[in-house]
Design a protein around this motif. Sequence first.
Motif, PDB file in Angstrom:
ATOM      1  N   LEU A  28      40.615 -19.590 -30.855  1.00  0.00           N
ATOM      2  CA  LEU A  28      39.770 -18.901 -29.940  1.00  0.00           C
ATOM      3  C   LEU A  28      38.449 -18.341 -30.728  1.00  0.00           C
ATOM      4  O   LEU A  28      37.512 -18.376 -30.205  1.00  0.00           O
ATOM      5  CB  LEU A  28      40.540 -17.813 -29.662  1.00  0.00           C
ATOM      6  N   ALA A  29      38.685 -18.047 -32.170  1.00  0.00           N
ATOM      7  CA  ALA A  29      37.544 -17.617 -32.639  1.00  0.00           C
ATOM      8  C   ALA A  29      36.553 -18.546 -33.106  1.00  0.00           C
ATOM      9  O   ALA A  29      35.302 -18.237 -33.242  1.00  0.00           O
ATOM     10  CB  ALA A  29      38.141 -16.922 -34.148  1.00  0.00           C
ATOM     11  N   THR A  30      37.052 -19.945 -33.259  1.00  0.00           N
ATOM     12  CA  THR A  30      35.924 -21.034 -33.276  1.00  0.00           C
ATOM     13  C   THR A  30      35.306 -21.131 -32.031  1.00  0.00           C
ATOM     14  O   THR A  30      34.098 -21.238 -32.162  1.00  0.00           O
ATOM     15  CB  THR A  30      36.852 -22.180 -33.785  1.00  0.00           C
ATOM     16  N   ILE A  31      35.762 -21.228 -30.963  1.00  0.00           N
ATOM     17  CA  ILE A  31      34.988 -21.650 -29.584  1.00  0.00           C
ATOM     18  C   ILE A  31      34.074 -20.389 -29.253  1.00  0.00           C
ATOM     19  O   ILE A  31      33.215 -20.632 -28.608  1.00  0.00           O
ATOM     20  CB  ILE A  31      36.000 -22.248 -28.446  1.00  0.00           C
ATOM     21  N   GLU A  32      34.335 -19.384 -29.627  1.00  0.00           N
ATOM     22  CA  GLU A  32      33.478 -18.044 -29.590  1.00  0.00           C
ATOM     23  C   GLU A  32      32.297 -18.343 -30.116  1.00  0.00           C
ATOM     24  O   GLU A  32      31.139 -17.773 -29.525  1.00  0.00           O
ATOM     25  CB  GLU A  32      34.213 -17.015 -29.960  1.00  0.00           C
ATOM     26  N   VAL A  33      32.086 -19.200 -31.284  1.00  0.00           N
ATOM     27  CA  VAL A  33      30.744 -19.402 -31.919  1.00  0.00           C
ATOM     28  C   VAL A  33      29.898 -20.142 -31.172  1.00  0.00           C
ATOM     29  O   VAL A  33      30.180 -21.506 -30.537  1.00  0.00           O
ATOM     30  CB  VAL A  33      31.025 -19.983 -33.438  1.00  0.00           C
ATOM     31  N   GLU A  34      28.562 -19.733 -31.054  1.00  0.00           N
ATOM     32  CA  GLU A  34      27.760 -20.388 -30.122  1.00  0.00           C
ATOM     33  C   GLU A  34      27.239 -21.646 -30.817  1.00  0.00           C
ATOM     34  O   GLU A  34      27.096 -21.806 -32.478  1.00  0.00           O
ATOM     35  CB  GLU A  34      26.243 -19.660 -30.096  1.00  0.00           C
ATOM     36  N   ARG A  53      39.474 -26.222 -23.734  1.00  0.00           N
ATOM     37  CA  ARG A  53      39.934 -24.917 -24.138  1.00  0.00           C
ATOM     38  C   ARG A  53      41.237 -24.810 -23.921  1.00  0.00           C
ATOM     39  O   ARG A  53      41.881 -23.845 -24.536  1.00  0.00           O
ATOM     40  CB  ARG A  53      38.881 -23.772 -23.122  1.00  0.00           C
ATOM     41  N   GLN A  89      29.446 -19.084 -39.543  1.00  0.00           N
ATOM     42  CA  GLN A  89      29.620 -18.324 -38.513  1.00  0.00           C
ATOM     43  C   GLN A  89      31.386 -18.460 -38.074  1.00  0.00           C
ATOM     44  O   GLN A  89      31.989 -17.515 -37.774  1.00  0.00           O
ATOM     45  CB  GLN A  89      28.952 -18.359 -37.107  1.00  0.00           C
ATOM     46  N   ASN A  93      34.125 -15.662 -38.306  1.00  0.00           N
ATOM     47  CA  ASN A  93      34.773 -15.102 -37.131  1.00  0.00           C
ATOM     48  C   ASN A  93      36.475 -15.680 -37.295  1.00  0.00           C
ATOM     49  O   ASN A  93      37.227 -14.683 -36.835  1.00  0.00           O
ATOM     50  CB  ASN A  93      34.142 -15.811 -35.696  1.00  0.00           C
ATOM     51  N   SER A  97      39.096 -12.512 -37.354  1.00  0.00           N
ATOM     52  CA  SER A  97      39.981 -12.340 -36.092  1.00  0.00           C
ATOM     53  C   SER A  97      41.400 -12.433 -36.769  1.00  0.00           C
ATOM     54  O   SER A  97      42.148 -11.683 -36.311  1.00  0.00           O
ATOM     55  CB  SER A  97      39.860 -13.523 -35.259  1.00  0.00           C
TER      56      SER A  97
END
Length: 134
Positions: A28-34, A53, A89, A93, A97
């Motif tokens: 989750l923390a990974t896919i939040e990164v643009e 996802r 990033q 993140n 997290s």
Amino acid sequence: MSTIAEYEKTDMGTIQIAPEVIEVIAGLATIEVEGVAGMSSGFAGGIAELLGRKNLSKGVKVEVGQREAAVDVSIIVEYGNQIPEVASQIQNNVKRSIEMMTGLNVVEVNVHIHDVHFKQAERPEEEESINRVK
């Protein structure tokens, strides 16, 4: 490590965190990164598989001890992003997290870039070249 590590003993009993929980948090923390197109399960037959996802933990491997965790994430980056910046990033993140949610100390976050994802709108020349002759 695939076993549940004993994390903490309290007066009420023990608290255990399964490695799969850490994998989902890291995903989750990974896919939040643009700039992250998605998680990658690795190379299957030379082609990186882009996971949706719903498969967040598939591109993540963790080692969990009683107080520390080490994480490896495999991603596909979106074309046009600076890979070192995206990777940095992700590291920040994921570390933040996991430490915030579990109290574990994250000793390392390794980011593996398996592919670059091109948006369909950025490939018009390719489609035109296929249909050049009518």
